[in-house]
Design an enzyme around this catalytic site. Structure first.
Site, PDB file in Angstrom:
ATOM      1  N   ARG A   1      -7.389 -15.600   3.591  1.00 48.72           N
ATOM      2  CA  ARG A   1      -7.408 -16.942   2.991  1.00 48.72           C
ATOM      3  C   ARG A   1      -6.024 -17.309   2.465  1.00 48.72           C
ATOM      4  O   ARG A   1      -5.887 -17.988   1.459  1.00 48.72           O
ATOM      5  CB  ARG A   1      -8.429 -17.010   1.860  1.00 48.72           C
TER       6      ARG A   1
ATOM      7  N   ASP B   1      -3.680  -2.251   0.044  1.00 50.07           N
ATOM      8  CA  ASP B   1      -3.234  -3.576   0.485  1.00 50.07           C
ATOM      9  C   ASP B   1      -2.818  -4.445  -0.688  1.00 50.07           C
ATOM     10  O   ASP B   1      -2.300  -5.557  -0.469  1.00 50.07           O
ATOM     11  CB  ASP B   1      -4.325  -4.271   1.302  1.00 50.07           C
TER      12      ASP B   1
END
Length: 495
Positions: A105, A264
């Protein structure tokens, strides 16, 4: 026009001209590392907050701008020439489980070339679905985007390496989570978005050329002095480790719990990134966990150093083919680098705690002095921020637990030890005040501001920004900012 000067055209919406100086060096990596993306078309973008000071710091604005007129730009509808419009690919260990990921996103607008010769990434969050959305809608709600803006800017004021926030735009559309919520986009500014997981992704592809290109790019971006060194990748791993030792020590110093330390969410630049389920401890508890999904306490307050080391080991695993052609030799080099983590952390932890307590030199009983304070704070449930600040600031609130005779006895020991400093008392107090904030983003106050914003009232949010702008000054504002919240507090990712 040369690549370095790409994107010098401006965007003028009836306001001060924005000085776009965009480069897209990340797009010069193989397309395996990114995918084209397009921002969604939002119905009625409206600027909620714009960071005028940051815009000037990165050379995007030369003076005040009409932020309201820039809402279409920061919602993605009026991007300048030369904008990248890509989503980055990466992988990550999420709560210990390896997954191939990517910006589900988020959209990289490009790299703004700053006036001092540097560069920073500009990224939209909540801009819509990408090739990496994995079934998600790619959008974001107002609350989580304002949380990132507020906390990241507070972290910057606290002196913690962090990504920054440039703008939050209400999209005018509804985002569906457990209930309908107003949508928003956030513009994030970062030294880069190269993550530990970016290297894990490259390693998982099984193509050494890709891993080599990524390493060369990251070194040129963050450690250019290592370029050309035959041992550059090993030295780069050491640099990343050192940056993360220092980063986690900052978190411990101010009582910050990241909440989602997946690989991440760890950047090779050493900046704090991703403020979804983060929180700050009030009453001292080393086992404090706030994230609704951290059921086992993997990312608890006191676990953060060990998790950082574990994450660095995953980065080192990804880099093994570049450390040495012989795998056994590469493993030995990686282990040699990682084995330095504990010693560096302990050495710098002691220095950090000495600053918090205003001590210089080191005496035989100093470690016991620190340990006894922390044990007392845990057992008494004393406020972490206020206890340390009360030792150096007469204007600071004193936790009621400090009336305990056990604390009085400890304080007598501490004063006697501090009296043996080589530095003056004034210098000692100044050192403590610089290490111990008077005000932090109290969880209940942040939530109060976000709840009001969700109802359309931004005044508490702007009051919070003002309260957190100078955290080391003696606090004389709303006393709620220096009080612990009532009851347990829980955070959510917002995805």
């Amino acid at each position: 026009m040369s690549e370095a000067n790409a994107g010098l055209t401006g965007a003028d919406h009836g306001a001060t001209r924005l000085n776009w100086r965009l480069d897209n060096s990340y797009m010069r990596l193989p397309e395996a590392f990114w995918a084209p993306a397009a921002p969604a078309a939002f119905s009625a973008p409206r600027m909620l907050v714009f960071n005028q000071k940051l815009a000037q710091e990165i050379g995007l604005a030369s003076g005040p701008v009409d932020a309201n007129a820039l809402a279409p730009t920061f919602a993605g509808a009026a991007l300048p020439d030369g904008a990248a419009r890509i989503a980055q690919a990466y992988a990550g260990h999420q709560f210990g489980n390896f997954t191939m990921l990517g910006d589900g996103r988020a959209l990289l607008v490009g790299e703004q070339l700053t006036l001092d010769g540097g560069r920073v990434d500009l990224q939209f969050k909540g801009s819509g679905p990408t090739a990496f959305s994995r079934g998600g809608d790619g959008f974001a709600a107002v609350g989580p985007m304002l949380r990132e803006y507020l906390v990241s800017e507070a972290m910057h004021a606290l002196g913690v390496p962090t990504t920054r926030s440039l703008a939050v735009v209400a999209t005018g559309d509804v985002v569906f989570r457990d209930r309908p919520l107003p949508g928003a986009t956030l513009t994030r500014v970062a030294a880069s978005h190269i993550r530990f997981g970016t290297f894990q992704y490259a390693a998982a592809l099984g193509e050494p050329r890709l891993l080599q290109e990524l390493a060369g790019y990251a070194i040129a971006r963050h450690d250019v002095d290592l370029a050309g060194d035959p041992a550059a990748v090993h030295a780069f791993l050491l640099r990343v480790m050192q940056r993360h030792v220092d980063l986690v020590l900052h978190w411990i110093r101010i009582g910050f719990v990241h909440g989602v330390m997946n690989t991440d969410n760890m950047t090779v630049s050493g900046e704090t990134i991703d403020y979804g389920p983060c929180a700050f401890i009030d009453r001292f508890d080393p086992a404090a966990v706030f994230s609704s999904i951290d059921h086992a306490g993997r990312y608890a307050f006191s676990a953060q150093p060990a998790v950082a080391q574990w994450n660095l080991a995953r980065l080192a695993e990804a880099l093994l083919p570049l450390l040495d052609a012989d795998r056994d030799a590469a493993i030995r080099k990686a282990e040699a680098a990682l084995n330095g983590f504990a010693e560096r952390y302990q050495t710098r932890w002691r220095a950090m705690m000495w600053r918090k307590l205003g001590l210089d030199g080191e005496e035989a009983d100093d470690m016991a002095l620190v340990a006894d304070l922390l044990h007392w704070m845990r057992d008494a449930g004393a406020d972490y921020t206020n206890t340390f600040r009360a030792l150096c600031d007469e204007a600071a609130p004193v936790p009621p637990e400090c009336a305990d005779p056990a604390f009085g006895a400890w304080r007598t020991r501490w004063l006697a030890r501090r009296s043996r400093n080589a530095m003056s008392e004034a210098d000692s107090v100044a050192m403590m005040r610089a290490a111990n904030p008077a005000v932090i983003p109290r969880n209940h106050m942040v939530q109060r501001a976000l709840d009001a914003a969700g109802e359309g009232d931004m005044k508490p949010f702007f009051a919070a920004l003002e309260a957190l702008a100078a955290p080391y000054d003696s606090w004389r504002g709303d006393p709620a900012w220096t009080q612990p919240g009532e009851g347990p507090f829980q955070t959510f990712c917002g995805t």
